[in-house]
Design a protein around this motif. Structure first.
Motif, PDB file in Angstrom:
ATOM      1  N   GLN A 245       5.401  17.100   4.724  1.00 41.35           N
ATOM      2  CA  GLN A 245       5.283  15.816   5.404  1.00 41.35           C
ATOM      3  C   GLN A 245       5.170  14.715   4.349  1.00 41.35           C
ATOM      4  O   GLN A 245       4.212  14.674   3.582  1.00 41.35           O
ATOM      5  CB  GLN A 245       4.028  15.822   6.297  1.00 41.35           C
ATOM      6  CG  GLN A 245       3.775  14.518   7.023  1.00 41.35           C
ATOM      7  CD  GLN A 245       4.628  14.405   8.268  1.00 41.35           C
ATOM      8  OE1 GLN A 245       5.688  15.040   8.383  1.00 41.35           O
ATOM      9  NE2 GLN A 245       4.175  13.589   9.204  1.00 41.35           N
TER      10      GLN A 245
ATOM     11  N   GLN B  36       4.252  11.366   2.798  1.00 44.91           N
ATOM     12  CA  GLN B  36       3.250  10.317   2.988  1.00 44.91           C
ATOM     13  C   GLN B  36       3.618   9.135   2.099  1.00 44.91           C
ATOM     14  O   GLN B  36       4.028   9.323   0.957  1.00 44.91           O
ATOM     15  CB  GLN B  36       1.854  10.836   2.646  1.00 44.91           C
ATOM     16  CG  GLN B  36       1.387  11.946   3.572  1.00 44.91           C
ATOM     17  CD  GLN B  36       0.020  12.480   3.205  1.00 44.91           C
ATOM     18  OE1 GLN B  36      -0.326  12.561   2.040  1.00 44.91           O
ATOM     19  NE2 GLN B  36      -0.765  12.810   4.212  1.00 44.91           N
TER      20      GLN B  36
ATOM     21  N   VAL C 185       2.548   5.283   0.492  1.00 44.96           N
ATOM     22  CA  VAL C 185       1.443   4.390   0.141  1.00 44.96           C
ATOM     23  C   VAL C 185       2.017   3.129  -0.488  1.00 44.96           C
ATOM     24  O   VAL C 185       2.716   3.199  -1.508  1.00 44.96           O
ATOM     25  CB  VAL C 185       0.466   5.061  -0.843  1.00 44.96           C
ATOM     26  CG1 VAL C 185      -0.626   4.078  -1.242  1.00 44.96           C
ATOM     27  CG2 VAL C 185      -0.147   6.311  -0.212  1.00 44.96           C
TER      28      VAL C 185
ATOM     29  N   ALA D  41       5.876   7.689  -2.539  1.00 45.38           N
ATOM     30  CA  ALA D  41       5.888   8.830  -1.623  1.00 45.38           C
ATOM     31  C   ALA D  41       5.240  10.044  -2.269  1.00 45.38           C
ATOM     32  O   ALA D  41       5.347  10.249  -3.481  1.00 45.38           O
ATOM     33  CB  ALA D  41       7.314   9.153  -1.227  1.00 45.38           C
ATOM     34  N   SER D  42       4.584  10.825  -1.442  1.00 45.55           N
ATOM     35  CA  SER D  42       4.007  12.087  -1.893  1.00 45.55           C
ATOM     36  C   SER D  42       4.165  13.113  -0.775  1.00 45.55           C
ATOM     37  O   SER D  42       4.450  12.765   0.368  1.00 45.55           O
ATOM     38  CB  SER D  42       2.529  11.927  -2.251  1.00 45.55           C
ATOM     39  OG  SER D  42       1.778  11.530  -1.121  1.00 45.55           O
ATOM     40  N   GLY D  43       3.998  14.384  -1.124  1.00 40.38           N
ATOM     41  CA  GLY D  43       4.104  15.438  -0.120  1.00 40.38           C
ATOM     42  C   GLY D  43       5.529  15.824   0.198  1.00 40.38           C
ATOM     43  O   GLY D  43       5.756  16.637   1.091  1.00 40.38           O
TER      44      GLY D  43
ATOM     45  N   ASN E 297       6.336   7.912   9.583  1.00 39.32           N
ATOM     46  CA  ASN E 297       5.609   8.136   8.331  1.00 39.32           C
ATOM     47  C   ASN E 297       5.141   6.824   7.693  1.00 39.32           C
ATOM     48  O   ASN E 297       5.240   6.638   6.478  1.00 39.32           O
ATOM     49  CB  ASN E 297       6.472   8.909   7.321  1.00 39.32           C
ATOM     50  CG  ASN E 297       6.976  10.225   7.851  1.00 39.32           C
ATOM     51  OD1 ASN E 297       7.801  10.259   8.771  1.00 39.32           O
ATOM     52  ND2 ASN E 297       6.491  11.326   7.303  1.00 39.32           N
TER      53      ASN E 297
ATOM     54  N   GLY F 107       3.159   3.826   6.007  1.00 37.67           N
ATOM     55  CA  GLY F 107       2.060   3.670   5.068  1.00 37.67           C
ATOM     56  C   GLY F 107       0.944   2.852   5.694  1.00 37.67           C
ATOM     57  O   GLY F 107       1.044   2.420   6.846  1.00 37.67           O
ATOM     58  N   GLN F 108      -0.094   2.604   4.926  1.00 35.19           N
ATOM     59  CA  GLN F 108      -1.258   1.890   5.454  1.00 35.19           C
ATOM     60  C   GLN F 108      -1.085   0.371   5.371  1.00 35.19           C
ATOM     61  O   GLN F 108      -1.853  -0.378   5.986  1.00 35.19           O
ATOM     62  CB  GLN F 108      -2.537   2.306   4.701  1.00 35.19           C
ATOM     63  CG  GLN F 108      -2.809   1.563   3.399  1.00 35.19           C
ATOM     64  CD  GLN F 108      -1.821   1.888   2.283  1.00 35.19           C
ATOM     65  OE1 GLN F 108      -1.066   2.861   2.374  1.00 35.19           O
ATOM     66  NE2 GLN F 108      -1.833   1.088   1.222  1.00 35.19           N
TER      67      GLN F 108
END
Length: 123
Positions: free
Chosen positions: A1, A3, A5, A24-26, A112, A114-115
């Motif tokens: 998935q 993620q 930020v 991106a990560s994951g 997906n 981000g915050q």
């Protein structure tokens, strides 16, 4: 998935510049079109720009065309939004998201998220 930020927001005077990053990560972001969207206080979230998986295609809202530039570095798993000639009306929380086609809905959707990162442009 995957993620996402966002970073790089801040306070800037009108006419100034900022560069936002969406890390991106994951998972790899290199296979996805990534979009930037924003939401100003009391307003609906609105589309700003998207960039295709290769970076070969971009699309911008009329309100930012010629001032904002989306780019990406797939080796760094990061997408950027260079914002120049900023205006007070650009003040908003900026989000990045994956732009994906939904065969069920038969339309593109943003997933997906981000915050968000706050951008404030003073006059």
């Amino acid at each position: 998935q995957v993620q996402l930020v966002e970073s790089g927001g801040g306070l800037v005077q009108a006419g100034g510049s900022l560069r936002l990053a969406c890390a991106a990560s994951g998972g790899t972001v290199s296979i996805y079109t990534v979009a930037w969207l924003r939401q100003a206080p009391g307003k609906d979230r609105e589309f700003v720009a998207w960039i295709s998986y290769s970076g070969g295609s971009t699309n911008y809202a009329d309100s930012v065309k010629g001032r904002f530039t989306a780019s990406r570095d797939n080796d760094k798993n990061t997408v950027y939004l260079q914002m120049n000639s900023l205006k007070p009306e650009d003040t908003a929380v900026y989000y990045c998201a994956l732009r994906r086609y939904s065969f069920d809905a038969r339309e593109y959707e943003y997933t997906n998220w981000g915050q968000g990162t706050q951008v404030t442009v003073s006059s």
